[in-house]
Motif scaffolding. Structure first.
Motif, PDB file in Angstrom:
ATOM      1  N   TYR A   1     -14.982 -18.785 -31.461  1.00 33.88           N
ATOM      2  CA  TYR A   1     -14.359 -19.504 -32.570  1.00 33.88           C
ATOM      3  C   TYR A   1     -14.508 -21.019 -32.415  1.00 33.88           C
ATOM      4  N   VAL A   2     -14.654 -21.431 -31.175  1.00 34.12           N
ATOM      5  CA  VAL A   2     -14.666 -22.858 -30.871  1.00 34.12           C
ATOM      6  C   VAL A   2     -15.799 -23.111 -29.876  1.00 34.12           C
ATOM      7  N   ARG A   3     -16.420 -24.292 -29.962  1.00 36.78           N
ATOM      8  CA  ARG A   3     -17.417 -24.657 -28.950  1.00 36.78           C
ATOM      9  C   ARG A   3     -16.908 -25.893 -28.218  1.00 36.78           C
ATOM     10  N   SER A   4     -17.287 -25.994 -26.955  1.00 39.41           N
ATOM     11  CA  SER A   4     -16.888 -27.194 -26.210  1.00 39.41           C
ATOM     12  C   SER A   4     -18.077 -27.690 -25.410  1.00 39.41           C
ATOM     13  N   ARG A   5     -18.120 -28.970 -25.181  1.00 35.94           N
ATOM     14  CA  ARG A   5     -19.198 -29.553 -24.383  1.00 35.94           C
ATOM     15  C   ARG A   5     -18.645 -30.718 -23.579  1.00 35.94           C
ATOM     16  N   LYS A   6     -19.250 -30.940 -22.434  1.00 38.08           N
ATOM     17  CA  LYS A   6     -18.850 -32.076 -21.615  1.00 38.08           C
ATOM     18  C   LYS A   6     -19.500 -33.338 -22.174  1.00 38.08           C
ATOM     19  N   GLY A   7     -18.748 -34.416 -22.198  1.00 39.94           N
ATOM     20  CA  GLY A   7     -19.300 -35.665 -22.686  1.00 39.94           C
ATOM     21  C   GLY A   7     -18.493 -36.821 -22.138  1.00 39.94           C
TER      22      GLY A   7
END
Lengths: 187, 95
Positions: free
Chosen positions: B54-60
């Motif tokens: 449902y959700v995407r996450s990424r390091k930044g």
């Protein structure tokens, strides 16, 4: 978690929806545009229109260089504004990207087309004051379109948040670059 | 009773996905402040929703420090749309 997923009927449904809207409102009401966004955008678009019009009318390598320089100024300002927005707010909104970089939306598009058309016509006729006027009008109209989008977004963020993704933007930039190469080769 | 999605029925998760409809992606601490939850609670909900797609996450990075950026996927957007429709249907039935 058990108590969070238990459901107590319509009043509970109303409360959950209201709490969700409130949370989204807390995020969007706290968002701020970078200081001077509208004048900077209007100026960058005016420079882009003016240099493109003169560059096209010039029909030389110098003209092409002028056109590319104006485009570079616009892209640099647009990129800086979007970077500032993200840095200030901790969010990325694709709708803003579309309005700032591509001028999507009726007001921005119409202002740009009229400004660009008028400036180009005036440049071919060597009416330089009219080139400047048309470029400034186009820039102001473009920035006004961004302002209208911002007001609409604040009123209904879910509807106006979506726009052009960075991937699509990169593809459009590639297509534009290829277009310039073709123009240079053919010209 | 209309079908409610158990993955986003918890108030904190419904608030999280609803908030994400306003942006393409949001930085972790910005989300935490909007939702008024702790780091651990938000992290737990984000992980569960990432696992569900449902959700995407990424390091930044944000303001020079490493952080996580979170955004809603198309699957999450559809799920939210259906869940909200189901909740509204429930309210309408009674009204």
């Amino acid at each position: 978690m058990e108590s969070e997923t238990r459901f107590d009927g319509p009043d509970d449904a109303r409360a959950r929806l209201a709490a969700a809207d409130l949370a989204r409102g807390r995020l969007t009401t706290g968002l701020k545009l970078p200081r001077g966004l509208h004048p900077a955008l209007a100026g960058a678009v005016a420079v882009q229109i003016g240099t493109a019009a003169v560059g096209i009318a010039e029909q030389s390598a110098l003209g092409l260089g002028l056109l590319l320089a104006g485009l570079g100024v616009f892209l640099a300002v647009a990129t800086w504004l979007l970077h500032r927005f993200r840095r200030i707010n901790g969010v990325r909104v694709d709708g803003l990207t579309g309005r700032v970089v591509l001028g999507t939306g009726t007001t921005s598009s119409v202002a740009y087309v009229w400004g660009f058309g008028g400036a180009t016509w005036a440049a071919f006729d060597s009416q330089w004051w009219l080139v400047g006027l048309a470029a400034v009008m186009g820039g102001v109209g473009y920035a006004l379109g961004a302002r209208q989008w911002w007001d609409a977004y604040r009123a209904d963020p879910a509807t106006h948040a979506r726009g052009v993704s960075p991937q699509v933007l990169a593809m459009l930039a590639l297509v534009a670059a290829l277009g310039f190469v073709v123009l240079m080769v053919v010209g | 009773m209309p079908d409610l999605d158990p993955l986003i029925h918890a108030p904190a998760r419904l608030q999280l996905v609803t908030t994400l409809t306003a942006v393409a992606e949001a930085e972790f601490s910005t989300l935490r402040e909007a939702l008024q939850v702790s780091d651990s609670v938000l992290s737990k909900h984000v992980s569960a929703l990432v696992s569900a797609g449902y959700v995407r996450s990424r390091k930044g990075t944000h303001e020079g420090r490493r952080t996580t950026w979170v955004g809603l996927t198309d699957v999450g957007r559809r799920a939210l749309h259906e869940h909200v429709a189901a909740l509204r249907e429930l309210i309408d039935v009674v009204d």
